[in-house]
Design a protein around this motif. Sequence first.
Motif, short mmCIF file in Angstrom:
data_model
loop_
_atom_site.label_atom_id
_atom_site.label_comp_id
_atom_site.label_asym_id
_atom_site.label_seq_id
_atom_site.Cartn_x
_atom_site.Cartn_y
_atom_site.Cartn_z
N GLN A 102 2.20 1.69 -3.39
CA GLN A 102 1.17 2.17 -4.31
C GLN A 102 1.07 3.70 -4.25
O GLN A 102 0.99 4.37 -5.28
N ASP A 103 1.11 4.24 -3.03
CA ASP A 103 1.09 5.70 -2.87
C ASP A 103 2.28 6.34 -3.58
O ASP A 103 2.14 7.37 -4.24
N GLU A 140 0.83 -1.22 0.00
CA GLU A 140 0.00 0.00 0.00
C GLU A 140 0.85 1.25 0.00
O GLU A 140 0.58 2.21 -0.73
N GLU A 141 1.91 1.21 0.82
CA GLU A 141 2.83 2.35 0.88
C GLU A 141 3.45 2.57 -0.51
O GLU A 141 3.54 3.69 -1.00
N GLN A 192 1.85 6.19 -7.46
CA GLN A 192 0.75 6.97 -8.03
C GLN A 192 1.04 8.46 -8.09
O GLN A 192 0.27 9.22 -8.68
#
Lengths: 397, 397
Positions: free
Chosen positions: A356-357, A353-354, A360
């Motif tokens: 992905q940030d 998730e980290e 993006q």
Amino acid sequence: MKSINGNIASPLGFSADGLHAGFKKKKLDFGWIVSEVPASVAGVYTTNKVIAAPLIVTRNSVQKAQKMKAVLVNSGVANSCTGVQGMEDALTMQKWAAEKLNVEADLVGIASTGVIGDLLPMDTLKSGLSKLVVNGNSDDFSKAILTTDTCVKTVAVTEMFGRDEVTMAGTAKGSGMIHPNMATMLAFITCDANISSETLQLALSQNVETTFNQITVDGDTSTNDMVLVMSNGCSLNTEILPDTPEFEKFSAMLNFVMQDLAKKIAKDGEGATKLIEVAVKNAPNALDARMMAKSVVGSSLVKTAIFGEDPNWGRILAAVGYAGVEVPVDDVDIYLADVPVMLKSSPVTFDDEEMQDVMQADEIKITVDLHAGEAEGMAWGCDLSYDYVKINALYRT
Amino acid sequence: MKSINGNIASPLGFSADGLHAGFKKKKLDFGWIVSEVPASVAGVYTTNKVIAAPLIVTRNSVQKAQKMKAVLVNSGVANSCTGVQGMEDALTMQKWAAEKLNVEADLVGIASTGVIGDLLPMDTLKSGLSKLVVNGNSDDFSKAILTTDTCVKTVAVTEMFGRDEVTMAGTAKGSGMIHPNMATMLAFITCDANISSETLQLALSQNVETTFNQITVDGDTSTNDMVLVMSNGCSLNTEILPDTPEFEKFSAMLNFVMQDLAKKIAKDGEGATKLIEVAVKNAPNALDARMMAKSVVGSSLVKTAIFGEDPNWGRILAAVGYAGVEVPVDDVDIYLADVPVMLKSSPVTFDDEEMQDVMQADEIKITVDLHAGEAEGMAWGCDLSYDYVKINALYRT
């Protein structure tokens, strides 16, 4: 140093204009920058062995006159690979502008960008020139030099030299064919400082390696690249001389302007959706560090991975490996933003998730730490998208 | 020399097998080539400074043993950038295969291709190895080594050496990361000729420059490139020695096989719709000619133009110009197929319909004639399409 909201005509004694002459179908495609008084001038030019006619003309005139009154630019037709006729046309373009300004031809620089191989439509040029004015719309100049760029690129700063304020401004076109070796593009920088052409060239040459030469869009270098700096002395400051604190201050201004334009060009690479910034740290020497950073930012595989928001760091290390320099590979750390993906040359797991940030974001920072020295090198580029292909597959037709 | 409808096991004494072990989700991903008797062996390896573990293992073993009994290959995971654990895994991969064949470890070559940075799943490898057989399905080997390739690449030829027929076969994987400096790919060539490892290396080294090193897909070189040639002497011909007509004949066979595989790799570049062949003629020397040809075939702008079926020959000349060698630019002719687009360095008009036919073909031949010597260089590549971006933006996830 202070950033200001200005344009290429912000330095004292400069004006500019831009308009639609007809080199392109609709958009602005013709403009000039004019200095009240002949300015000191410095330039760097493409390293391509095939050099477009306007570049040859401008380079020769800069060498001969060591001063520049104006620079005339068209977009849409590059007047490159146009043989003897192209050279004649470039000289005519220079001559007509000089006649209009009532100065010697060598005091006028010219530049063309666009399709290679087509002759300049001289009627279009003549009628366009008849409409250009001194003290015209300066913002339109920045628009008129663009080709497939999606936005204008300008920057302006001021700095105090004793009691005198010096203003420097820059504007550039980039988009495709942007690559190291004197980033393939046009950039024009104006300044009102009092500085000789020789000292100006020194400042330009020492800053081009770490700025315009460190950006890449697609690895192609054009036949028309040029950076011209004009400085006309209208701020009336004491002359800036080499090896002085004033020179360092001036050089820092120029570096800021050039790096800012370089990053704007990289970010607006054809079809780009993201700016990529690569820093190679703790390398044995600065040149090798810059070569490795350039190699990463120029890798089609890295660029497509970043377009896909995929943290495929293996491709980053592979690109470091083929930079053409010796690479100490035993203790390499790689970070995407602040997230480590490789430490001591071994992969490390990261939080999806980290990551992905990180991926993006509009700007992706890649850090490669070699733990093998103290030198650093940076480079800037953009991702490789469907639109890059689209733009370049259909550019001519 | 005669082309035959064969595969990598066509030369006497060779067999091969391929299967799905689980490195990839569904497709074949594991295979080997086995020679009845230890064969003479020669190899060329990536010039990337970051070298994958299996390459280091194979290169060391080839140097040490100078013979090869078998080569074991997996696709899906490259075992590259995997640190100390990766090296241990590569040695284990080699050891397990050697144990199964009951030979010394140094007689087994290994190769891996696929995602960089992931560790080899050793359980998958072990269970896959237990299913591989000698005298298996040879065609499946050629399938098992592929990654994003869209088709298998094989070639086989025979040639008489006195009364003895010698057969040579090759198979390769390419697709992405294909670039000069030992085209980034895996290629395996088998032959039943009687030739020493030393002479075999001589033949391989002298042909790699004009074949595999002259193809490019995207300018990236991988950490895993390797060409291995095994020749086991089973045809019982008189030993081929250097500086003999037989050596020239053997070298010509090898050149044919290598060039055929090189062109197949170029044509099947990721997302490619067209093969591009560039010939630079009448250059001052062969190396420069090859550099210029490579530069053209590697240009993103040329590649996208050809994808768009656009005869943007100006980009061709620009790419010649930044090849990094001295370019005689005063008398250049450029042809697309047989249609001249530039003569004596000036553009010439061409018939639009005739050009449309040229550009719509599956194979685009570009000829650059410098009229400045007698040397020639060729290179092969492919166009740059939307699918290249798609494949590489989404490869890992």
